[in-house]
Motif scaffolding. Structure first.
Motif, mmCIF file in Angstrom:
data_model
loop_
_atom_site.group_PDB
_atom_site.id
_atom_site.type_symbol
_atom_site.label_atom_id
_atom_site.label_comp_id
_atom_site.label_asym_id
_atom_site.label_seq_id
_atom_site.Cartn_x
_atom_site.Cartn_y
_atom_site.Cartn_z
ATOM 1 N N THR A 77 7.794 -2.397 -11.809
ATOM 2 C CA THR A 77 7.107 -3.594 -11.328
ATOM 3 C C THR A 77 6.572 -3.504 -9.907
ATOM 4 O O THR A 77 5.741 -4.328 -9.520
ATOM 5 N N ASN A 78 7.014 -2.512 -9.120
ATOM 6 C CA ASN A 78 6.509 -2.379 -7.753
ATOM 7 C C ASN A 78 5.118 -1.741 -7.801
ATOM 8 O O ASN A 78 4.972 -0.570 -8.170
ATOM 9 N N LEU A 79 4.122 -2.491 -7.426
ATOM 10 C CA LEU A 79 2.734 -2.047 -7.588
ATOM 11 C C LEU A 79 2.321 -0.946 -6.620
ATOM 12 O O LEU A 79 1.221 -0.397 -6.742
ATOM 13 N N TYR A 80 3.177 -0.606 -5.665
ATOM 14 C CA TYR A 80 2.843 0.443 -4.694
ATOM 15 C C TYR A 80 3.721 1.668 -4.885
ATOM 16 O O TYR A 80 3.803 2.528 -4.018
ATOM 17 N N LEU A 81 4.369 1.756 -6.031
ATOM 18 C CA LEU A 81 5.281 2.866 -6.292
ATOM 19 C C LEU A 81 4.765 3.661 -7.482
ATOM 20 O O LEU A 81 4.710 3.159 -8.607
#
Length: 219
Positions: A201-205
């Motif tokens: 869910t982390n959009l920068y990972l």
């Protein structure tokens, strides 16, 4: 309440494990729609079943594969067929899942592969486990580049009390692991599920391997 249309859709391949069940439960608690699949419907060594799964699922947000088929034992006694099954479960199958699902991810979608601490701390009798886990981590990096903007990560658990260990392992391996690693405990399926949700869910990972091993790879 979110509507069915607004719900995130997660597919978990190989969800019969304690980790897979914990992730499914956590995702449902986050109001996601979860579909868990395994044999005989899906066989990571049989591409036709993977293509059929993609057709059935259609669009999705998150794809997770937790399947494993270890080929453990001394390298001098390795069975070629078992080695192939180990790579099918951890590397070849996930690559073919990416092939068939690549165009089906909704914006913000992600794929999660499972590696493992054996890739960083190889021990005798676990050579193929080390190799497949390392390959899974590298595959996640490569897919993150090729499938972008779909995010692809890997998760590397340490020793986890998943319910699959023997009584002997629980009595001997677990205390030894807890005494040695910096976290001073073994993992639980809930530990791994929480990290999996972060990776998805982390959009920068993306292109990253999350080490959820209590620091076990360091000692």
């Amino acid at each position: 309440m979110t509507t069915q249309r607004e719900q995130k859709k997660m597919i978990i391949v190989g969800a019969g494990s304690g980790i897979g069940r914990a992730l499914a439960t956590l995702a449902e608690q986050h109001d996601m729609r979860v579909d868990t699949v395994g044999r005989p419907e899906v066989d990571l060594a049989d591409e036709t079943t993977l293509a059929a799964l993609a057709e059935r699922v259609g669009e999705l947000d998150y794809l997770v594969t937790v399947a494993a088929d270890p080929a453990n034992g001394p390298v001098t006694e390795l069975d070629r067929a078992a080695v192939h099954r180990a790579f099918d479960a951890k590397v070849i199958g996930p690559a073919l899942l990416a092939k068939h699902f690549a165009g089906r991810f909704r914006p913000g979608g992600a794929m999660l592969l499972f590696s493992g601490v054996a890739a960083w701390r190889p021990v005798p009798g676990r050579t193929i486990m080390a190799a497949t886990n390392a390959a899974a981590a590298t595959l996640a990096e490569a897919l993150a580049v090729e499938l972008a903007p779909v995010r692809v990560n890997a998760l590397s658990p340490g020793i986890v009390d998943s319910g699959a260990w023997s009584a002997e392992a629980r009595a001997e391996l677990f205390p030894a692991t807890a005494a040695r690693n910096p976290a001073r405990r073994v993992g639980t399926p809930d530990d791994i599920a929480a990290a999996a949700m972060l990776a998805l869910t982390n959009l920068y990972l993306t292109g990253t391997t999350l080490h959820v091993d209590g620091g076990g790879r360091l000692v």
